[in-house]
Design a protein around this motif. Structure first.
Motif, mmCIF file in Angstrom:
data_model
loop_
_atom_site.group_PDB
_atom_site.id
_atom_site.type_symbol
_atom_site.label_atom_id
_atom_site.label_comp_id
_atom_site.label_asym_id
_atom_site.label_seq_id
_atom_site.Cartn_x
_atom_site.Cartn_y
_atom_site.Cartn_z
ATOM 1 N N GLY A 204 -26.145 -23.656 -3.607
ATOM 2 C CA GLY A 204 -26.283 -24.341 -4.892
ATOM 3 C C GLY A 204 -25.201 -25.391 -5.069
ATOM 4 O O GLY A 204 -24.407 -25.640 -4.164
ATOM 5 N N ARG A 205 -25.210 -26.012 -6.264
ATOM 6 C CA ARG A 205 -24.226 -27.049 -6.517
ATOM 7 C C ARG A 205 -22.973 -26.439 -7.135
ATOM 8 O O ARG A 205 -23.047 -25.491 -7.924
ATOM 9 N N SER A 206 -21.831 -26.996 -6.760
ATOM 10 C CA SER A 206 -20.598 -26.521 -7.382
ATOM 11 C C SER A 206 -19.732 -27.701 -7.794
ATOM 12 O O SER A 206 -19.822 -28.791 -7.227
ATOM 13 N N LEU A 207 -18.941 -27.456 -8.816
ATOM 14 C CA LEU A 207 -17.980 -28.466 -9.271
ATOM 15 C C LEU A 207 -16.614 -28.034 -8.749
ATOM 16 O O LEU A 207 -16.144 -26.939 -9.062
ATOM 17 N N ASN A 208 -16.023 -28.876 -7.915
ATOM 18 C CA ASN A 208 -14.720 -28.534 -7.343
ATOM 19 C C ASN A 208 -13.591 -29.263 -8.059
ATOM 20 O O ASN A 208 -13.678 -30.467 -8.298
ATOM 21 N N ILE A 209 -12.564 -28.515 -8.403
ATOM 22 C CA ILE A 209 -11.386 -29.096 -9.038
ATOM 23 C C ILE A 209 -10.207 -28.871 -8.085
ATOM 24 O O ILE A 209 -9.898 -27.738 -7.719
ATOM 25 N N ARG A 210 -9.607 -29.979 -7.689
ATOM 26 C CA ARG A 210 -8.568 -29.926 -6.667
ATOM 27 C C ARG A 210 -7.228 -30.325 -7.286
ATOM 28 O O ARG A 210 -7.132 -31.388 -7.906
ATOM 29 N N ILE A 211 -6.239 -29.480 -7.125
ATOM 30 C CA ILE A 211 -4.906 -29.782 -7.666
ATOM 31 C C ILE A 211 -3.919 -29.784 -6.512
ATOM 32 O O ILE A 211 -3.661 -28.748 -5.897
ATOM 33 N N ARG A 212 -3.444 -30.984 -6.205
ATOM 34 C CA ARG A 212 -2.596 -31.136 -5.017
ATOM 35 C C ARG A 212 -1.191 -31.551 -5.430
ATOM 36 O O ARG A 212 -1.021 -32.424 -6.293
ATOM 37 N N ASP A 213 -0.202 -30.914 -4.840
ATOM 38 C CA ASP A 213 1.184 -31.305 -5.143
ATOM 39 C C ASP A 213 1.923 -31.668 -3.868
ATOM 40 O O ASP A 213 1.552 -31.235 -2.779
ATOM 41 N N SER A 214 2.969 -32.474 -4.032
ATOM 42 C CA SER A 214 3.757 -32.900 -2.872
ATOM 43 C C SER A 214 4.989 -32.016 -2.724
ATOM 44 O O SER A 214 6.006 -32.445 -2.196
ATOM 45 N N GLY A 215 4.883 -30.792 -3.191
ATOM 46 C CA GLY A 215 6.011 -29.859 -3.116
ATOM 47 C C GLY A 215 6.272 -29.352 -1.710
ATOM 48 O O GLY A 215 5.716 -29.874 -0.749
ATOM 49 N N PRO A 216 7.102 -28.321 -1.585
ATOM 50 C CA PRO A 216 7.524 -27.835 -0.262
ATOM 51 C C PRO A 216 6.455 -27.041 0.489
ATOM 52 O O PRO A 216 6.654 -26.691 1.646
ATOM 53 N N GLY A 217 5.332 -26.756 -0.167
ATOM 54 C CA GLY A 217 4.303 -25.965 0.512
ATOM 55 C C GLY A 217 4.613 -24.475 0.447
ATOM 56 O O GLY A 217 5.602 -24.063 -0.148
ATOM 57 N N ILE A 218 3.749 -23.690 1.080
ATOM 58 C CA ILE A 218 3.866 -22.233 0.982
ATOM 59 C C ILE A 218 3.987 -21.643 2.381
ATOM 60 O O ILE A 218 3.213 -21.981 3.284
ATOM 61 N N ALA A 219 4.955 -20.782 2.550
ATOM 62 C CA ALA A 219 5.174 -20.155 3.854
ATOM 63 C C ALA A 219 3.988 -19.247 4.187
ATOM 64 O O ALA A 219 3.453 -18.587 3.297
ATOM 65 N N PRO A 220 3.559 -19.216 5.479
ATOM 66 C CA PRO A 220 2.380 -18.423 5.865
ATOM 67 C C PRO A 220 2.490 -16.965 5.421
ATOM 68 O O PRO A 220 1.495 -16.366 5.007
ATOM 69 N N GLU A 221 3.674 -16.393 5.491
ATOM 70 C CA GLU A 221 3.799 -14.966 5.133
ATOM 71 C C GLU A 221 3.582 -14.719 3.640
ATOM 72 O O GLU A 221 3.302 -13.607 3.225
#
Ligand code: ADP
Ligand code: MG
Length: 248
Positions: free
Chosen positions: A177-194
């Motif tokens: 079906g159709r979906s509405l995607n909302i994307r929130i992107r930041d230029s921060g330090p990111g997230i460690a894999p663990e």
């Protein structure tokens, strides 16, 4: 980020730190406000359960004891607490969602406006790329706002100072079906894999004053709307959170 040490220096340094400290405290207050709903809902549930037990035993004891004046005081107070707690529940997220047609772009703009001051103070540049048409979905406006606010607050906190926050939307079609995607992107330090696997667990936080409730609440709200929330991030790359809501 201003430390609590800076905060205590005061005196002549107060002027220099007033800006960032003020901004920091406002942000924490917004976070607490955004999550008050869930916290008070859980607390209210617990209190209500306790009250049922207390009431039952109290009536049993009162029947045996027959102390008129004392029992009526306790009864009145129990009733008052019960009413208060019921009101707390009524105003919290525990409520079944109130559905209406929600204009997502308007709601995003409204949430962003609440953070305008903080972003300005931190020299964060905001970019909007609203492509979803139509942008209307059926949902609970105040719960969705809470979900957006939590992601936006995290993004602002991650960037800390001097960075970029991008909010974008689009319609996606898939066999489901159709979906509405909302994307929130930041230029921060990111997230460690663990940490990635723990992010949505209630009370998981890496912040000194964090509640660890923001993402848990966001996920819960989105799930109540039959949607999903996903994160894309690696250390040093910034983070992108994507909310996907069914758009009939
Ligand atoms: N945009 C982001 N960038 C980097 N880390 C993030 C981001 N959003 C969330 N996190 C991580 O997820 C944790 C949990 O977030 P959240 O549930 O909102 O609680 P809190 O913000 O109170 O710590 C944060 O402490 C942080 O480690
Ligand atoms: Mg948060």
């Amino acid at each position: 980020m201003p430390s609590s040490h800076e905060r205590k220096t005061g005196g002549s340094a107060a002027n220099q730190t007033a800006g960032p400290v003020h901004v920091e405290e406002n942000l924490r207050r917004l976070d607490r406000l955004a999550n008050l709903g869930l916290v008070s809902a859980s607390a209210a549930h617990e209190i209500k359960n306790g009250l049922v037990a207390i009431n039952t035993y109290f009536e049993m004891l009162a029947e045996r004891d027959g102390e008129q004046e004392m029992t009526s005081v306790v009864r009145r107070e129990l009733k008052r607490i019960d009413l208060l707690v019921t009101q707390m529940l009524r105003h919290s997220i525990a409520q079944p969602p109130t559905r209406s047609n929600v204009q997502i772009h308007r709601l995003l703009d409204y949430s962003l406006r609440l953070l305008e001051h903080q972003m300005l103070g931190r020299k964060i540049v905001l970019k909007r790329d609203y492509l979803a048409t139509p942008d209307e979905i059926n949902g609970d406006e105040s719960q969705l706002q809470q979900a957006f606010m939590n992601l936006l607050l995290n993004a602002v906190e991650a960037i800390d100072r001097n960075g970029e926050l991008t909010v974008s939307t689009e319609i996606r079609s898939s066999p489901g079906g159709r979906s509405l995607n909302i994307r929130i992107r930041d230029s921060g330090p990111g997230i460690a894999p663990e940490n990635l696997t723990h992010l949505f667990q209630p009370f998981f936080t890496t912040k000194r004053n964090g509640t660890g409730l923001g993402l848990a609440i966001c996920q819960r709200v989105v799930q109540e709307h039959r949607g999903t929330v996903e994160v894309n991030s690696s250390a040093g790359q910034g983070s992108t959170f994507v909310i996907s809501l069914p758009a009939e």
